[in-house]
Design a protein around this motif. Structure first.
Motif, PDB file in Angstrom:
ATOM      1  N   ASP A 100     -17.127  41.238 102.365  1.00  0.00           N
ATOM      2  CA  ASP A 100     -16.862  42.721 103.082  1.00  0.00           C
ATOM      3  C   ASP A 100     -17.349  41.632 104.758  1.00  0.00           C
ATOM      4  OD1 ASP A 100     -16.377  44.463 101.431  1.00  0.00           O
ATOM      5  OD2 ASP A 100     -18.147  45.073 101.607  1.00  0.00           O
ATOM      6  N   GLN A 101     -18.550  40.815 104.664  1.00  0.00           N
ATOM      7  CA  GLN A 101     -18.964  40.533 105.760  1.00  0.00           C
ATOM      8  C   GLN A 101     -17.881  39.091 105.930  1.00  0.00           C
ATOM      9  OE1 GLN A 101     -22.544  37.788 105.419  1.00  0.00           O
ATOM     10  NE2 GLN A 101     -22.529  37.640 107.974  1.00  0.00           N
ATOM     11  N   HIS A 102     -17.055  38.418 105.902  1.00  0.00           N
ATOM     12  CA  HIS A 102     -16.095  37.480 106.045  1.00  0.00           C
ATOM     13  C   HIS A 102     -14.944  38.575 107.332  1.00  0.00           C
ATOM     14  CE1 HIS A 102     -11.391  35.726 105.791  1.00  0.00           C
ATOM     15  NE2 HIS A 102     -12.757  35.100 106.099  1.00  0.00           N
ATOM     16  N   HIS A 103     -14.584  38.963 107.012  1.00  0.00           N
ATOM     17  CA  HIS A 103     -14.037  40.312 106.998  1.00  0.00           C
ATOM     18  C   HIS A 103     -14.346  40.948 108.228  1.00  0.00           C
ATOM     19  CE1 HIS A 103     -10.257  41.183 104.676  1.00  0.00           C
ATOM     20  NE2 HIS A 103     -11.029  41.193 103.569  1.00  0.00           N
ATOM     21  N   VAL A 104     -15.490  40.831 108.359  1.00  0.00           N
ATOM     22  CA  VAL A 104     -16.387  41.405 110.157  1.00  0.00           C
ATOM     23  C   VAL A 104     -16.035  40.526 110.378  1.00  0.00           C
ATOM     24  CG1 VAL A 104     -18.497  42.276 110.961  1.00  0.00           C
ATOM     25  CG2 VAL A 104     -17.241  43.930 108.810  1.00  0.00           C
ATOM     26  N   SER A 155      -1.865  35.745  99.671  1.00  0.00           N
ATOM     27  CA  SER A 155      -2.796  35.571 100.960  1.00  0.00           C
ATOM     28  C   SER A 155      -2.951  36.836 101.548  1.00  0.00           C
ATOM     29  CB  SER A 155      -3.364  33.675 101.603  1.00  0.00           C
ATOM     30  OG  SER A 155      -3.137  32.740 101.763  1.00  0.00           O
ATOM     31  N   ARG A 156      -1.744  37.049 102.045  1.00  0.00           N
ATOM     32  CA  ARG A 156      -1.640  37.770 103.238  1.00  0.00           C
ATOM     33  C   ARG A 156      -2.067  39.642 101.631  1.00  0.00           C
ATOM     34  NH1 ARG A 156      -1.104  37.774 108.244  1.00  0.00           N
ATOM     35  NH2 ARG A 156       0.391  36.044 108.551  1.00  0.00           N
ATOM     36  N   ILE A 157      -1.107  39.417 100.460  1.00  0.00           N
ATOM     37  CA  ILE A 157      -1.051  40.602  99.026  1.00  0.00           C
ATOM     38  C   ILE A 157      -3.047  40.947  98.576  1.00  0.00           C
ATOM     39  CG2 ILE A 157      -0.638  40.970  97.084  1.00  0.00           C
ATOM     40  CD1 ILE A 157       1.947  39.663  97.736  1.00  0.00           C
ATOM     41  N   ILE A 158      -3.829  39.306  98.966  1.00  0.00           N
ATOM     42  CA  ILE A 158      -5.131  39.515  97.924  1.00  0.00           C
ATOM     43  C   ILE A 158      -6.249  39.689  99.168  1.00  0.00           C
ATOM     44  CG2 ILE A 158      -6.534  38.210  96.789  1.00  0.00           C
ATOM     45  CD1 ILE A 158      -4.119  36.585  95.319  1.00  0.00           C
ATOM     46  N   GLY A 159      -5.356  39.075 100.606  1.00  0.00           N
ATOM     47  CA  GLY A 159      -6.290  39.648 101.722  1.00  0.00           C
ATOM     48  C   GLY A 159      -7.101  38.955 102.434  1.00  0.00           C
ATOM     49  N   THR A 160      -7.478  37.996 101.595  1.00  0.00           N
ATOM     50  CA  THR A 160      -7.674  36.079 102.496  1.00  0.00           C
ATOM     51  C   THR A 160      -7.205  36.024 103.350  1.00  0.00           C
ATOM     52  OG1 THR A 160      -6.250  34.607 100.697  1.00  0.00           O
ATOM     53  CG2 THR A 160      -8.538  35.655 100.224  1.00  0.00           C
ATOM     54  N   MET A 161      -6.102  36.821 103.710  1.00  0.00           N
ATOM     55  CA  MET A 161      -5.092  35.916 105.163  1.00  0.00           C
ATOM     56  C   MET A 161      -4.654  37.878 105.457  1.00  0.00           C
ATOM     57  SD  MET A 161      -2.456  33.764 106.672  1.00  0.00           S
ATOM     58  CE  MET A 161      -2.925  32.204 105.998  1.00  0.00           C
ATOM     59  N   PRO A 162      -5.478  38.385 105.807  1.00  0.00           N
ATOM     60  CA  PRO A 162      -5.054  39.992 106.547  1.00  0.00           C
ATOM     61  C   PRO A 162      -3.964  39.576 107.330  1.00  0.00           C
ATOM     62  CG  PRO A 162      -7.556  40.284 106.628  1.00  0.00           C
ATOM     63  CD  PRO A 162      -7.293  38.077 106.359  1.00  0.00           C
ATOM     64  N   ILE A 210     -14.836  32.396  99.345  1.00  0.00           N
ATOM     65  CA  ILE A 210     -15.374  32.991 100.525  1.00  0.00           C
ATOM     66  C   ILE A 210     -16.104  34.070 100.231  1.00  0.00           C
ATOM     67  CG2 ILE A 210     -14.050  35.125 101.473  1.00  0.00           C
ATOM     68  CD1 ILE A 210     -11.870  34.124 102.328  1.00  0.00           C
ATOM     69  N   THR A 211     -16.571  35.211  99.128  1.00  0.00           N
ATOM     70  CA  THR A 211     -16.500  35.677  98.328  1.00  0.00           C
ATOM     71  C   THR A 211     -18.695  35.057  97.869  1.00  0.00           C
ATOM     72  OG1 THR A 211     -14.908  36.890  97.222  1.00  0.00           O
ATOM     73  CG2 THR A 211     -17.506  37.358  96.758  1.00  0.00           C
ATOM     74  N   TYR A 212     -18.616  33.923  97.892  1.00  0.00           N
ATOM     75  CA  TYR A 212     -19.870  33.559  97.172  1.00  0.00           C
ATOM     76  C   TYR A 212     -20.920  32.715  98.623  1.00  0.00           C
ATOM     77  CZ  TYR A 212     -22.908  30.026  95.283  1.00  0.00           C
ATOM     78  OH  TYR A 212     -23.859  28.993  94.908  1.00  0.00           O
TER      79      TYR A 212
END
Length: 295
Positions: A182-186, A285-292, A175-177
């Motif tokens: 940040d853009q992913h969350h937006v 995934s929820r802990i790391i933040g990829t699936m908030p 996701i970062t690459y």
């Protein structure tokens, strides 16, 4: 007529007494209830009737293997051996003197426990002194076979945690690459808001709002396409875990029970691992933040 009734009653009482003459009770216990593990068993058969017990055939439940070290502890006049008939194993107890009322015979042996954790019933069929009184008795399993070792379950759990952590970290890196963290969350937030607005407009039949949202559909589609790339790469990488589960874990553990769910029974690795893996993947995934949790 009266004499016939009396005679019939007398015969029925005699028959009932004869059938009740042979009576026995059994019990079995073990020092190890772990699945697939070698255990020592003690089986006791007690004569609770008036007839003298001469022999007994004990049906070994399916799943028990490698019966060995068969020995009669008491009394010494009894002998025991195992017999395989039509894929069913029997323990045969015999004595020339028989077992008197109020006494018992005790047998010890070693066996490898079944692969499935559940209750196992040992069936005993005994013969009395006159050879006519046959009956069947379900021996009470004092200690039902239940999984007692946590090593297989902990091994499966450790493997599932490892894969879940690996894919959660990989997902974040992708996701970062490809998108930017940040853009992913937006984008996730904007897509979620767009979908909620679209559903609200459809429920309210608000044509003006629906037309307004259609103009933004192209932008939303572009966001979704950009976010789809890391998901597709993640899906491809997940086939490694699928292959490990299907080609390594399932053949290794086979039908060995790794958990026991009341109402469903024993759960082998084929069903247990996907459930654990999915739960851990969502949690990490929820802990790391990829699936908030909150969008």
């Amino acid at each position: 007529m009266l004499l016939a009734l009396v005679a019939g009653f007398a015969l029925s009482v005699f028959a009932g007494s004869a059938s009740a003459a042979l009576s026995y009770q059994g019990s079995i216990s073990t020092d190890n209830q772990g699945v697939t593990e070698e255990a020592s068993y003690t089986l006791t058969l007690a004569n609770t009737g008036t007839d003298r017990l001469l022999s007994a055939n004990i049906t070994v439940p399916s799943g028990f293997t490698d019966i060995k070290n068969l020995v009669v502890v008491t009394p010494s006049s009894w002998t025991v051996h195992d017999t395989l008939i039509d894929d069913t194993l029997y323990l045969n107890l015999q004595s020339t003197e028989g077992l008197a009322s109020g006494t018992q015979v005790t047998v010890k042996f070693d066996a490898t426990n079944p692969r499935e954790a559940r209750d196992y019933t040992w069936i005993v069929n005994a013969t009395g002194t006159d050879g006519t009184h046959d009956s069947t008795f379900d021996v009470e399993v004092i200690s039902p076979i239940r999984i007692t070792t946590m090593v297989p379950a902990l091994t499966i759990l450790g493997i599932a945690v490892g894969f879940a952590l690996l894919y959660s970290v990989l997902n974040r890196v992708l996701i970062t690459y490809f998108v930017g963290w940040d853009q992913h969350h937006v984008m996730r937030r904007e897509i979620a808001e767009f979908q909620r607005a679209q559903m609200a407009a459809a429920r309210a039949n608000d044509q003006k709002q629906m037309e307004k949202l259609k103009r933004k559909q192209t932008q939303i589609n572009s966001m979704q396409a950009k976010m789809m790339k890391p998901q597709l790469l993640q899906l491809g990488a997940s086939f490694i875990q699928f292959g490990f589960w299907f080609l390594v874990l399932t053949p290794t553990f086979g039908g060995t029970s790794l958990a026991f769910l009341p109402g469903f029974g024993a759960i082998p690795v084929f069903w247990l691992y996907p459930a654990i893996s999915m739960f851990l993947s969502i949690t990490l995934s929820r802990i790391i933040g990829t699936m908030p949790i909150d969008i």
